[in-house]
Design an enzyme around this catalytic site. Sequence first.
Site, mmCIF file in Angstrom:
data_model
loop_
_atom_site.group_PDB
_atom_site.id
_atom_site.type_symbol
_atom_site.label_atom_id
_atom_site.label_comp_id
_atom_site.label_asym_id
_atom_site.label_seq_id
_atom_site.Cartn_x
_atom_site.Cartn_y
_atom_site.Cartn_z
ATOM 1 N N LYS A 24 6.704 1.298 46.664
ATOM 2 C CA LYS A 24 8.062 1.752 46.229
ATOM 3 C C LYS A 24 6.932 2.992 45.019
ATOM 4 O O LYS A 24 6.212 2.362 44.623
ATOM 5 C CB LYS A 24 9.264 0.647 45.618
ATOM 6 C CG LYS A 24 7.886 -0.255 44.706
ATOM 7 C CD LYS A 24 7.675 0.000 43.433
ATOM 8 C CE LYS A 24 7.000 -1.298 42.612
ATOM 9 N NZ LYS A 24 6.572 -0.473 41.271
ATOM 10 N N ASP A 158 9.683 -7.719 42.453
ATOM 11 C CA ASP A 158 9.219 -6.687 43.171
ATOM 12 C C ASP A 158 9.934 -7.414 44.773
ATOM 13 O O ASP A 158 10.095 -5.936 45.665
ATOM 14 C CB ASP A 158 8.109 -5.835 43.497
ATOM 15 C CG ASP A 158 8.045 -4.768 41.743
ATOM 16 O OD1 ASP A 158 9.092 -4.913 41.932
ATOM 17 O OD2 ASP A 158 6.901 -4.175 41.859
#
Length: 324
Positions: A24, A158
Site C-alpha cells: 500500500k 496495516d
Amino acid sequence: MSRAVAGNQARFVPRTVKVRAPGKVNVSLKVGPLRPDGYHSVASVYLAVSLYEEVAATSTQTPGITISISPDSTLELDAVDIPLDERNLAHKAAAIMAEVSENATGVHLEITKRVPVAGGMGGGSADAAATLLACDALWNSGLSREELAHLAAELGADVPFSLLGGTAVGLGVGDKLSPALAKAQMDWVLVCADYGLSTPEVFRTLDRLRDAEGVDTAEPSEVDAKILQALRGGDPEALSRVLVNDLQRASIELAPQLRDTIGLGESKGALAGFVSGSGPTVALLAHSPAAARELAEELGHLGHTALSVHGPVPGARIISDTLH
C-alpha cells in the site's frame, strides 16, 4: 510402527493454499501527538497497489510453524534481515489462526517477497493478511472476513487494510477502516531504497522534531475531503496538490537523500513525490500508465530501483488451492 499409525500417515495428503496480498501507499497521513499508551492517532487514506506479496501455506504432519522465503522473490534479500521465527508477522498470524481453528495442523509458510522490506509499504502486514486467509482456508476455519479483520487488528494497524484492499480511510491507530468509493485507477512509480527505516524510530523522530518546535499538535479526526474527491474522480493533478505525509520530514531527517529522490522524480515528470508511510520508499504520482512506465524506465537508467504500479487493487485473495 503399528498399522493404525501407518494408515494415518498414508492418509495424510499435504495441501497448499496460496494467497496474494497487496502492498500500500498512504496518499494521506496525518499523525497526532504521542498518546499515553505509546501510540499515535492517525487519519490516513490507504491505497492498495499492484505490488504483491504471496504466501503459500502447506499443511504438514510435523506440529508447529515453519517459514521460508521463496527463490521467486524479487527483492535483494541479501541486504535485509527477515526473521524466519516467531518474530515474523506471518508466523504470528499463523499462530493466532491455530488458536481459533479446530482443525489446525502443522504448517509451512513459503513467502514470496516483492514489497520492499521496512519500506513503509506494509509488506510484512501483507504477509500477515495473506497468512490469515491462507490458514483459514487450509484448516477450514470458516471465519468471516469481519472475524479475520478482527484478528488482523491484533497484529498491526496495516494488516486489516491488506485484507480489505482498495481504498480506505483509517482512523484511530489506522485500524478503524472505512472503505472509500474511489475506484478510478491512479498510476505511480515506487522508488525503492537499498536500506530500511524503523517505523518506531521515524515516529520518535517526529515527536522529537515537534517537541523542539514547541507546537501543540491536534488529534487528527478526519481526512481532507479533497483527497477522496480526487481519488473518486480519477484526477491525478488534483490529487498531486493535496498529498500529505506528516512522517515525511522525520524520514528525511533520518535519511536526507530521500529529498533528492523526490526532487529527481518531480524533475523527470512526476506530478508529485512523497515518502510512502514511514519510508524509505518514495511514491511518485504519474499522469498515466504510459507516463509511469517511462518514468520508471528513466529512473532505472539512472541507477534507481523503480517500479510502475497502479491502484486501487483488491485485498488478499486466494489464487490457488491444491492437494499434493
